[in-house]
Design a protein around this motif. Structure first.
Motif, PDB file in Angstrom:
ATOM      1  N   UNK A  77      42.349  45.819  40.564  1.00 37.81           N
ATOM      2  CA  UNK A  77      42.099  45.151  41.837  1.00 37.81           C
ATOM      3  C   UNK A  77      41.563  46.132  42.870  1.00 37.81           C
ATOM      4  N   UNK A  78      40.793  45.578  43.801  1.00 40.72           N
ATOM      5  CA  UNK A  78      40.293  46.349  44.929  1.00 40.72           C
ATOM      6  C   UNK A  78      40.456  45.504  46.187  1.00 40.72           C
ATOM      7  N   UNK A  79      40.438  46.154  47.335  1.00 37.43           N
ATOM      8  CA  UNK A  79      40.582  45.433  48.593  1.00 37.43           C
ATOM      9  C   UNK A  79      39.246  45.154  49.262  1.00 37.43           C
ATOM     10  N   UNK A 124      29.324  46.442  36.695  1.00 37.36           N
ATOM     11  CA  UNK A 124      30.656  46.070  37.157  1.00 37.36           C
ATOM     12  C   UNK A 124      30.528  44.811  38.004  1.00 37.36           C
ATOM     13  N   UNK A 125      31.606  44.021  38.042  1.00 39.67           N
ATOM     14  CA  UNK A 125      31.574  42.787  38.819  1.00 39.67           C
ATOM     15  C   UNK A 125      32.827  42.678  39.669  1.00 39.67           C
ATOM     16  N   UNK A 126      32.673  42.202  40.907  1.00 38.28           N
ATOM     17  CA  UNK A 126      33.803  41.956  41.796  1.00 38.28           C
ATOM     18  C   UNK A 126      33.818  40.493  42.218  1.00 38.28           C
ATOM     19  N   UNK A 127      34.992  39.873  42.147  1.00 39.59           N
ATOM     20  CA  UNK A 127      35.160  38.488  42.581  1.00 39.59           C
ATOM     21  C   UNK A 127      36.608  38.231  42.925  1.00 39.59           C
ATOM     22  N   UNK A 128      36.882  37.084  43.541  1.00 38.88           N
ATOM     23  CA  UNK A 128      38.215  36.852  44.090  1.00 38.88           C
ATOM     24  C   UNK A 128      39.072  35.861  43.316  1.00 38.88           C
ATOM     25  N   UNK A 129      38.540  35.238  42.267  1.00 36.30           N
ATOM     26  CA  UNK A 129      39.331  34.281  41.478  1.00 36.30           C
ATOM     27  C   UNK A 129      39.365  34.757  40.025  1.00 36.30           C
ATOM     28  N   UNK A 130      40.555  35.086  39.535  1.00 33.86           N
ATOM     29  CA  UNK A 130      40.667  35.660  38.194  1.00 33.86           C
ATOM     30  C   UNK A 130      40.098  34.746  37.113  1.00 33.86           C
ATOM     31  N   UNK A 131      40.521  33.489  37.101  1.00 34.94           N
ATOM     32  CA  UNK A 131      40.150  32.582  36.016  1.00 34.94           C
ATOM     33  C   UNK A 131      38.668  32.240  36.000  1.00 34.94           C
ATOM     34  N   UNK A 132      38.000  32.417  37.110  1.00 38.28           N
ATOM     35  CA  UNK A 132      36.571  32.113  37.196  1.00 38.28           C
ATOM     36  C   UNK A 132      35.742  33.388  37.138  1.00 38.28           C
ATOM     37  N   UNK A 133      36.081  34.359  37.986  1.00 36.13           N
ATOM     38  CA  UNK A 133      35.270  35.562  38.110  1.00 36.13           C
ATOM     39  C   UNK A 133      35.556  36.594  37.023  1.00 36.13           C
ATOM     40  N   UNK A 134      36.813  36.938  36.859  1.00 40.13           N
ATOM     41  CA  UNK A 134      37.139  38.002  35.914  1.00 40.13           C
ATOM     42  C   UNK A 134      36.973  37.554  34.464  1.00 40.13           C
ATOM     43  N   UNK A 145      32.855  44.633  32.864  1.00 39.66           N
ATOM     44  CA  UNK A 145      34.155  44.970  33.424  1.00 39.66           C
ATOM     45  C   UNK A 145      34.233  44.439  34.844  1.00 39.66           C
ATOM     46  N   UNK A 146      35.378  43.874  35.199  1.00 36.74           N
ATOM     47  CA  UNK A 146      35.527  43.279  36.517  1.00 36.74           C
ATOM     48  C   UNK A 146      36.690  43.851  37.298  1.00 36.74           C
ATOM     49  N   UNK A 147      36.582  43.774  38.621  1.00 37.69           N
ATOM     50  CA  UNK A 147      37.674  44.153  39.515  1.00 37.69           C
ATOM     51  C   UNK A 147      37.905  42.997  40.481  1.00 37.69           C
ATOM     52  N   UNK A 148      39.167  42.659  40.653  1.00 35.57           N
ATOM     53  CA  UNK A 148      39.565  41.486  41.409  1.00 35.57           C
ATOM     54  C   UNK A 148      39.736  41.844  42.886  1.00 35.57           C
ATOM     55  N   UNK A 149      39.040  41.112  43.763  1.00 36.37           N
ATOM     56  CA  UNK A 149      39.196  41.320  45.198  1.00 36.37           C
ATOM     57  C   UNK A 149      40.563  40.784  45.629  1.00 36.37           C
ATOM     58  N   UNK A 150      41.365  41.655  46.209  1.00 39.06           N
ATOM     59  CA  UNK A 150      42.717  41.292  46.638  1.00 39.06           C
ATOM     60  C   UNK A 150      42.999  42.020  47.946  1.00 39.06           C
ATOM     61  N   UNK A 151      42.391  41.557  49.012  1.00 38.82           N
ATOM     62  CA  UNK A 151      42.417  42.275  50.284  1.00 38.82           C
ATOM     63  C   UNK A 151      43.823  42.474  50.824  1.00 38.82           C
ATOM     64  N   UNK A 152      44.698  41.496  50.613  1.00 37.83           N
ATOM     65  CA  UNK A 152      46.033  41.571  51.196  1.00 37.83           C
ATOM     66  C   UNK A 152      47.120  41.917  50.171  1.00 37.83           C
ATOM     67  N   UNK A 153      46.699  42.357  48.985  1.00 38.58           N
ATOM     68  CA  UNK A 153      47.644  42.769  47.936  1.00 38.58           C
ATOM     69  C   UNK A 153      48.686  41.691  47.660  1.00 38.58           C
TER      70      UNK A 153
END
Length: 234
Positions: A223-225, A187-197, A206-214
């Motif tokens: 997404x995960x925080x 699994x991979x976590x990153x904060x920019x959809x177009x680059x990380x996901x 499979x990736x999950x997008x870091x979105x701390x502030x929703x």
């Protein structure tokens, strides 16, 4: 923009993370102080929330076919961020130059959020293989050591060191090969959809997008925080 991630199949054995914006965050307090003026005092949290406008601009740039030039994409990111923060356009160039100088002096992605070390220790003790896969300037390994993060990771991949950057799937495969784990077991976590996901997906991860502030509301994606949420026990 709407999308969906592919399902994870098999047992997850490896967790891969981006660095900046995922494991370590911008020092928004320092930046707010640096870029405030007598007639405009910036609030660190509002500056952090404004950064989402930059992410949206970056995603739009890279996904619209506007160009594949990362420098142009990050210019769009910075301008949209500053505009959302209420900074006048005539200041953008000076602030961009100052930001780059500050980052050259000392990495500005240097705030490790509460619970990160404990979460990584728990995941490591649970038997997961851990890796960092980052678009960076050659300093990720040393930054991770300085922030007390390196000890948790089996592999640290820095784009400037390996000569490949996300979203190119080859950079993810370097990590998978080093960990000896197939993509369907990672699994991979990153904060920019177009680059990380999109990069992770192209590598079969499979990736999950870091979105701390929703606030990453222009993309429909898992997404995960917090980094500790990347894998949850069944």
């Amino acid at each position: 923009m709407k999308t969906a991630d592919h399902a994870v199949t098999g047992k997850v054995r490896a967790l891969l993370y981006d660095f900046g914006g995922t494991l370590a965050f911008l020092d928004f307090e320092c930046l707010a102080k640096e870029f405030s003026r007598p007639d405009r005092v910036l609030d660190p949290l509002k500056l952090e929330h404004a950064e989402y406008a930059g992410r949206a601009a970056l995603d739009h740039h890279l996904m619209s076919g506007k160009s594949r030039d990362p420098n142009a994409a990050y210019e769009d990111f910075f301008r949209a961020w500053m505009d959302a923060a209420g900074i006048e356009q005539h200041e953008f160039a000076d602030i961009s130059t100052r930001f780059r100088a500050m980052h050259t002096e000392a990495c500005m992605w240097r705030i490790v959020r509460a619970g990160t070390h404990d979460a990584l220790a728990r995941l490591k003790e649970s038997g997961f293989k851990l890796a960092i896969v980052s678009n960076a300037d050659g300093r990720v390994a040393s930054d991770a050591r300085r922030l007390g993060l390196a000890e948790f990771f089996d592999v640290i991949i820095d784009s400037s060191v390996v000569g490949i950057e996300k979203p190119d799937p080859r950079i993810f495969r370097l990590a998978l090969d080093a960990l000896e784990v197939p993509p369907e077991e990672a699994l991979y976590a990153g904060d920019i959809y177009s680059i990380d996901m999109l990069g992770a997906r192209a590598a079969g991860i499979a990736g999950k997008l870091i979105d701390q502030h929703a606030r990453y509301d222009w993309i429909e994606h898992p997404k995960i925080r917090h980094v500790g949420e990347l894998h949850r026990p069944e």
